[in-house]
Motif scaffolding. Structure first.
Motif, PDB file in Angstrom:
ATOM      1  N   ASN A 171     138.567  10.088 -40.067  1.00 57.08           N
ATOM      2  CA  ASN A 171     138.659   9.872 -39.005  1.00 57.08           C
ATOM      3  C   ASN A 171     137.493  11.109 -38.602  1.00 57.08           C
ATOM      4  O   ASN A 171     137.804  12.439 -38.924  1.00 57.08           O
ATOM      5  CB  ASN A 171     139.840  10.733 -39.146  1.00 57.08           C
ATOM      6  CG  ASN A 171     140.745  10.651 -37.180  1.00 57.08           C
ATOM      7  OD1 ASN A 171     139.755   9.717 -36.465  1.00 57.08           O
ATOM      8  ND2 ASN A 171     141.789  10.844 -36.888  1.00 57.08           N
ATOM      9  N   PHE A 172     136.643  10.326 -37.723  1.00 55.98           N
ATOM     10  CA  PHE A 172     135.365  11.741 -37.547  1.00 55.98           C
ATOM     11  C   PHE A 172     136.206  12.703 -36.320  1.00 55.98           C
ATOM     12  O   PHE A 172     135.330  12.844 -35.771  1.00 55.98           O
ATOM     13  CB  PHE A 172     134.437  10.944 -37.594  1.00 55.98           C
ATOM     14  CG  PHE A 172     133.644  10.413 -38.572  1.00 55.98           C
ATOM     15  CD1 PHE A 172     132.861  11.207 -39.352  1.00 55.98           C
ATOM     16  CD2 PHE A 172     133.445   8.804 -38.896  1.00 55.98           C
ATOM     17  CE1 PHE A 172     132.191  11.234 -40.637  1.00 55.98           C
ATOM     18  CE2 PHE A 172     133.315   8.227 -39.910  1.00 55.98           C
ATOM     19  CZ  PHE A 172     132.751   9.545 -41.386  1.00 55.98           C
ATOM     20  N   SER A 173     137.187  12.099 -35.572  1.00 57.82           N
ATOM     21  CA  SER A 173     137.179  12.873 -34.209  1.00 57.82           C
ATOM     22  C   SER A 173     138.030  13.929 -34.452  1.00 57.82           C
ATOM     23  O   SER A 173     138.695  14.188 -35.496  1.00 57.82           O
ATOM     24  CB  SER A 173     138.181  12.104 -33.218  1.00 57.82           C
ATOM     25  OG  SER A 173     139.384  11.886 -34.398  1.00 57.82           O
ATOM     26  N   LEU A 174     137.393  15.033 -33.811  1.00 56.55           N
ATOM     27  CA  LEU A 174     138.046  16.018 -34.001  1.00 56.55           C
ATOM     28  C   LEU A 174     139.758  16.150 -33.463  1.00 56.55           C
ATOM     29  O   LEU A 174     140.344  16.542 -32.247  1.00 56.55           O
ATOM     30  CB  LEU A 174     137.605  17.170 -33.223  1.00 56.55           C
ATOM     31  CG  LEU A 174     138.211  18.839 -33.868  1.00 56.55           C
ATOM     32  CD1 LEU A 174     138.045  19.303 -34.515  1.00 56.55           C
ATOM     33  CD2 LEU A 174     137.215  19.476 -32.337  1.00 56.55           C
ATOM     34  N   ASN A 175     140.733  15.782 -34.173  1.00 56.09           N
ATOM     35  CA  ASN A 175     142.732  15.531 -33.134  1.00 56.09           C
ATOM     36  C   ASN A 175     143.277  16.953 -33.872  1.00 56.09           C
ATOM     37  O   ASN A 175     144.192  17.462 -33.293  1.00 56.09           O
ATOM     38  CB  ASN A 175     143.360  14.609 -34.445  1.00 56.09           C
ATOM     39  CG  ASN A 175     142.937  14.515 -35.249  1.00 56.09           C
ATOM     40  OD1 ASN A 175     142.828  15.901 -36.227  1.00 56.09           O
ATOM     41  ND2 ASN A 175     143.567  13.622 -36.016  1.00 56.09           N
ATOM     42  N   GLN A 176     142.396  17.757 -33.507  1.00 55.29           N
ATOM     43  CA  GLN A 176     142.644  19.302 -33.935  1.00 55.29           C
ATOM     44  C   GLN A 176     142.340  20.372 -32.762  1.00 55.29           C
ATOM     45  O   GLN A 176     140.902  20.076 -32.870  1.00 55.29           O
ATOM     46  CB  GLN A 176     142.197  20.577 -35.824  1.00 55.29           C
ATOM     47  CG  GLN A 176     143.065  19.648 -36.527  1.00 55.29           C
ATOM     48  CD  GLN A 176     142.655  20.192 -37.659  1.00 55.29           C
ATOM     49  OE1 GLN A 176     142.295  19.604 -38.140  1.00 55.29           O
ATOM     50  NE2 GLN A 176     143.935  21.181 -38.294  1.00 55.29           N
ATOM     51  N   SER A 177     143.215  21.206 -32.245  1.00 57.74           N
ATOM     52  CA  SER A 177     142.300  22.535 -31.593  1.00 57.74           C
ATOM     53  C   SER A 177     141.951  23.198 -31.872  1.00 57.74           C
ATOM     54  O   SER A 177     141.735  22.764 -33.538  1.00 57.74           O
ATOM     55  CB  SER A 177     143.786  23.261 -30.535  1.00 57.74           C
ATOM     56  OG  SER A 177     144.493  23.535 -31.610  1.00 57.74           O
ATOM     57  N   VAL A 178     140.810  23.879 -31.096  1.00 57.73           N
ATOM     58  CA  VAL A 178     140.092  24.952 -32.533  1.00 57.73           C
ATOM     59  C   VAL A 178     140.727  25.595 -32.880  1.00 57.73           C
ATOM     60  O   VAL A 178     140.814  26.191 -33.425  1.00 57.73           O
ATOM     61  CB  VAL A 178     139.382  25.353 -31.189  1.00 57.73           C
ATOM     62  CG1 VAL A 178     138.667  26.711 -31.603  1.00 57.73           C
ATOM     63  CG2 VAL A 178     138.451  24.838 -30.578  1.00 57.73           C
ATOM     64  N   GLY A 179     141.798  26.090 -32.608  1.00 57.94           N
ATOM     65  CA  GLY A 179     143.075  26.968 -32.497  1.00 57.94           C
ATOM     66  C   GLY A 179     143.502  26.615 -34.492  1.00 57.94           C
ATOM     67  O   GLY A 179     143.351  27.327 -35.381  1.00 57.94           O
ATOM     68  N   ASP A 180     143.458  25.519 -33.969  1.00 59.29           N
ATOM     69  CA  ASP A 180     144.371  24.746 -35.686  1.00 59.29           C
ATOM     70  C   ASP A 180     143.673  24.401 -36.621  1.00 59.29           C
ATOM     71  O   ASP A 180     144.019  24.722 -37.555  1.00 59.29           O
ATOM     72  CB  ASP A 180     145.490  23.188 -35.171  1.00 59.29           C
ATOM     73  CG  ASP A 180     146.134  23.378 -34.326  1.00 59.29           C
ATOM     74  OD1 ASP A 180     146.644  24.629 -34.063  1.00 59.29           O
ATOM     75  OD2 ASP A 180     146.606  22.452 -33.652  1.00 59.29           O
ATOM     76  N   LEU A 181     142.124  24.094 -36.141  1.00 64.39           N
ATOM     77  CA  LEU A 181     140.944  24.013 -37.032  1.00 64.39           C
ATOM     78  C   LEU A 181     141.227  25.537 -38.460  1.00 64.39           C
ATOM     79  O   LEU A 181     140.405  25.900 -38.867  1.00 64.39           O
ATOM     80  CB  LEU A 181     139.657  23.541 -36.333  1.00 64.39           C
ATOM     81  CG  LEU A 181     138.832  23.288 -37.715  1.00 64.39           C
ATOM     82  CD1 LEU A 181     138.991  22.332 -38.260  1.00 64.39           C
ATOM     83  CD2 LEU A 181     137.562  22.937 -36.716  1.00 64.39           C
ATOM     84  N   SER A 182     140.359  26.379 -37.140  1.00 65.84           N
ATOM     85  CA  SER A 182     140.545  27.446 -37.593  1.00 65.84           C
ATOM     86  C   SER A 182     141.080  28.698 -37.909  1.00 65.84           C
ATOM     87  O   SER A 182     141.320  28.792 -39.112  1.00 65.84           O
ATOM     88  CB  SER A 182     140.519  28.579 -36.142  1.00 65.84           C
ATOM     89  OG  SER A 182     139.495  28.100 -35.660  1.00 65.84           O
ATOM     90  N   ALA A 183     142.918  28.121 -37.765  1.00 65.99           N
ATOM     91  CA  ALA A 183     143.989  28.150 -38.746  1.00 65.99           C
ATOM     92  C   ALA A 183     143.943  27.717 -39.910  1.00 65.99           C
ATOM     93  O   ALA A 183     144.063  28.323 -41.418  1.00 65.99           O
ATOM     94  CB  ALA A 183     145.308  28.011 -38.053  1.00 65.99           C
ATOM     95  N   SER A 184     143.016  26.687 -40.204  1.00 66.67           N
ATOM     96  CA  SER A 184     143.235  25.714 -41.261  1.00 66.67           C
ATOM     97  C   SER A 184     142.169  25.751 -42.437  1.00 66.67           C
ATOM     98  O   SER A 184     142.414  26.304 -43.340  1.00 66.67           O
ATOM     99  CB  SER A 184     142.817  24.292 -41.160  1.00 66.67           C
ATOM    100  OG  SER A 184     143.169  23.425 -41.963  1.00 66.67           O
ATOM    101  N   LEU A 185     141.043  26.503 -41.580  1.00 62.53           N
ATOM    102  CA  LEU A 185     139.703  26.461 -42.065  1.00 62.53           C
ATOM    103  C   LEU A 185     140.765  28.646 -42.877  1.00 62.53           C
ATOM    104  O   LEU A 185     139.764  28.677 -44.010  1.00 62.53           O
ATOM    105  CB  LEU A 185     138.751  27.639 -41.698  1.00 62.53           C
ATOM    106  CG  LEU A 185     138.096  25.927 -40.650  1.00 62.53           C
ATOM    107  CD1 LEU A 185     137.103  26.298 -39.834  1.00 62.53           C
ATOM    108  CD2 LEU A 185     137.280  24.890 -42.344  1.00 62.53           C
ATOM    109  N   TRP A 186     140.731  29.084 -42.373  1.00 65.70           N
ATOM    110  CA  TRP A 186     141.578  30.545 -42.714  1.00 65.70           C
ATOM    111  C   TRP A 186     141.941  30.309 -44.099  1.00 65.70           C
ATOM    112  O   TRP A 186     141.826  31.481 -44.963  1.00 65.70           O
ATOM    113  CB  TRP A 186     141.777  31.287 -41.412  1.00 65.70           C
ATOM    114  CG  TRP A 186     142.655  32.412 -41.915  1.00 65.70           C
ATOM    115  CD1 TRP A 186     141.509  33.680 -42.759  1.00 65.70           C
ATOM    116  CD2 TRP A 186     143.276  32.968 -41.514  1.00 65.70           C
ATOM    117  NE1 TRP A 186     142.753  34.753 -43.007  1.00 65.70           N
ATOM    118  CE2 TRP A 186     143.573  34.962 -41.974  1.00 65.70           C
ATOM    119  CE3 TRP A 186     144.434  33.172 -40.892  1.00 65.70           C
ATOM    120  CZ2 TRP A 186     144.830  35.067 -41.998  1.00 65.70           C
ATOM    121  CZ3 TRP A 186     145.887  33.504 -40.854  1.00 65.70           C
ATOM    122  CH2 TRP A 186     145.683  35.191 -41.116  1.00 65.70           C
TER     123      TRP A 186
END
Length: 417
Positions: A190-205
């Protein structure tokens, strides 16, 4: 003129490649690729496809620059055969040096206990379920396995490197084989960004510590550096960086291919379920695809990965123990070494027999210390040690400092949340 000749000589040493270099590259690779690799696709992939891609791009610089920084730190000592404990005491004083050395030992030793338990469970399960044998005595089985692993280390550096070569090649081929085997099962992510920037940042962290430990071979770096000193003398710095660079490329290529292949073979919902079930990716794939091929190779990969990591971590624990005790007593180093080996054998054997089910506290303690020693301490030493001042202001220094802070922060957050 002499500087030009020295530079030319260093370039020649760096470009040449020997059997010694290959042996150490395989040893570093084997130490890094432990049992954690079987959980890596789930831990990273469950955060979403874009989180996986970003962490894959960061993994290379994180792995190479961090271990290069630790190698440079060890090589910064004025003592020709200084190990990690010698270097931290030389640069940070006796009090803080011994505290750091103690924490370093205590961060490696629990991992040895975990590997002892894991190795015993893997072989026991294979004998019972795959070979159809009766369950062996856990006391005898664990004692033989732990004794066998330690005996390899006692046989000397050449034997250890030879064993690493024997077990890492099959591990590499099996990883590549499974990755290729899973290709027909790949599905379009799934290439669509189905997360908010905050959720993506938290996931990466929260994924940073996973990458740090999945690609870490910290315990063996000090021994590796000293081996290069013995082999290459004042060119140890140049050769060490070359070997570290090739090890990082090998790790990133094989491990990330395995991770992407596993993740693309499962849906996000399946990855989340595997994370909830707390099973390895091969166990989950074997159940989902009903694959006897994966069911057979799963225990084999686990055995080889745990064995190779055990050897590397035992080297680091043994060196650290010897350095610590030698500074507190007047005993000969050979006597200290024998005492340390016996104590570690008994401890690992006892843990393997007892088979504790809760090992999270050990990992929680080891995690922050390894992150600080691998990422933070060598970079802070750049601004503390005069011989390392040429690395001040470098992009790699700032990058590893930031990643180290994020890794330690994420680990502490997971512990207290």
């Amino acid at each position: 003129m002499s500087q030009d000749l020295s530079a030319l000589e260093a370039k020649t040493v760096s470009s040449s490649w020997t059997k010694h270099d290959t042996s150490w590259m395989l040893s570093l690779f084997g130490t890094s690729v432990g049992a954690g690799i079987l959980f890596l696709p789930i831990n990273i992939g469950s955060g979403g496809f874009w989180s996986l891609v970003i962490m894959a791009l960061l993994a290379g610089p994180m792995t190479f620059w961090a271990h290069r920084g630790l190698a440079r730190f060890v090589l910064s000592s004025k003592q020709p055969n200084a190990d990690f404990t010698d270097v931290v005491e030389e640069h940070f004083g006796q009090r803080y040096g011994r505290l750091i050395s103690l924490l370093y030992f205590l961060s490696i030793f629990p991992i040895l206990l975990i590997y002892g338990v894991g190795l015993t469970n893997t072989v026991d399960s294979f004998m019972v379920h795959q070979l159809g044998m009766a369950a062996p005595s856990r006391v005898i089985l664990s004692g033989c396995l732990v004794f066998g692993m330690i005996a390899i280390m006692l046989a000397g550096e050449k034997t250890m490197l030879r064993v690493f070569g024997m077990i890492v090649y099959p591990l590499t081929f099996i990883l590549a084989g499974i990755s290729i085997y899973l290709i027909p099962s790949w599905h379009m992510p799934n290439f669509s960004l189905n997360q908010s920037v905050g959720d993506l940042s938290a996931s990466l962290w929260l994924a940073i510590p996973v990458v740090v430990f999945a690609f870490s071979y910290t315990p063996v770096v000090s021994g590796f550096v000293n081996a290069q000193r013995r082999q290459y003398g004042h060119h140890a710095h140049t050769k060490s960086e070359t070997i570290l660079k090739r090890t990082s490329v090998m790790l990133i290529a094989f491990v990330l291919f395995f991770v992407f292949s596993c993740v693309l073979s499962l849906t996000p919902a399946q990855l989340q379920q595997a994370k909830v079930d707390n099973v390895s990716v091969l166990s989950y794939l074997a159940n989902v695809e009903d694959s006897h091929f994966i069911m057979i190779l799963g225990p084999l990969i686990a055995f080889i990965a745990i064995t190779s990591s055990f050897l590397g971590h035992f080297m680091g624990a043994r060196e650290s123990f010897n350095g610590l005790v030698a500074k507190q007593t007047s005993l000969p180093i050979k006597t200290i070494d024998k005492i340390g080996v016996v104590l570690m054998f008994i401890s690992i054997w006892f843990a393997s027999v007892m088979n504790p089910s809760i090992l999270g506290m050990m990992e929680a303690f080891s995690g922050p210390v390894i992150a600080m020693i691998l990422f933070l301490m060598p970079m802070l030493a750049v601004y503390h040690i005069e011989s390392l001042k040429i690395y001040r202001g470098k992009l790699s220094t700032y990058f590893i400092l930031v990643m180290g802070c994020l890794a330690v922060g994420a680990i502490v957050f997971n512990m207290v949340k």
